[in-house]
Design a protein around this motif. Structure first.
Motif: not given
Length: 187
Positions: A52-55, A60-61, A116-118, A135-136
């Motif tokens: 599971x990672x994140x968008x 979570x994805x 990381x997302x930023x 995805x992150x």
């Protein structure tokens, strides 16, 4: 089908950008030090890993939830020159094949504090990538699950979520060879 080289996760970002632009260094010892690259079918039939990672929105994805049509998973990073070089052709592939193929980028940029997302959001906007889903994975769990020591690493799954092949190193996803590769199935 030229390979653009790859970035290893052990070296720093500045070193990667400087060294990974060419397919291989010409020194006699570079073959021993360079990570293996190319197509690998030894994992054929292996299911999508429990990951599971994140968008970019932070939600979570679960990777396994993306089954249903063929899936191309690309592990990449903003600091990896071969990764950045192949993104436009991956974006075009994602747009051209949207009805029959899902293309997902999993960023291996670190920063669990949201940095990381930023970083990836800003990068995506600058590059104007419109068809890819990114995805992150700030902990690098995808690299561990895939035993990926070189970026980019791309894994192709059939609609049932079984691995067909993986590619270590950069690739021109607009090439004629790509269509043949994507026609393969794990069955």
């Amino acid at each position: 089908m030229p390979l653009l080289g790859g970035c290893d996760r052990q070296s720093g970002a500045a070193t990667q950008q400087a060294e990974s632009v060419s397919p291989a260094n010409s020194s006699p010892n570079s073959a021993e030090a360079a990570p293996a690259s190319g197509f690998d079918r030894t994992h054929r039939g292996t299911p999508i890993p429990d990951l599971t990672v994140s968008g970019l929105d932070g939600k979570p994805v679960a990777l396994a939830s993306l089954k249903g049509k063929p899936l191309l998973v690309n592990l990449w990073a903003t600091w990896c020159a071969p990764c950045v070089a192949e993104l436009p052709t991956l974006d075009k592939l994602a747009g051209d094949k949207a009805a029959s193929l899902r293309v997902v980028e999993i960023s291996q940029d670190s920063g669990e504090d949201g940095s990381a997302a930023t970083k990836v959001k800003a990068f995506w906007e600058r590059k104007n990538l419109t068809h890819l889903s990114t995805l992150i994975d700030p902990k690098g769990e995808a690299s561990t699950k895939y035993a990926a020591t070189t970026l980019p690493t791309t894994v192709y799954y059939d609609a049932q979520g079984r691995e067909v092949w993986r590619l270590v190193g950069g690739h021109d996803w607009s090439s004629a060879e790509t269509a043949k590769l994507l026609a393969e199935t794990a069955g």
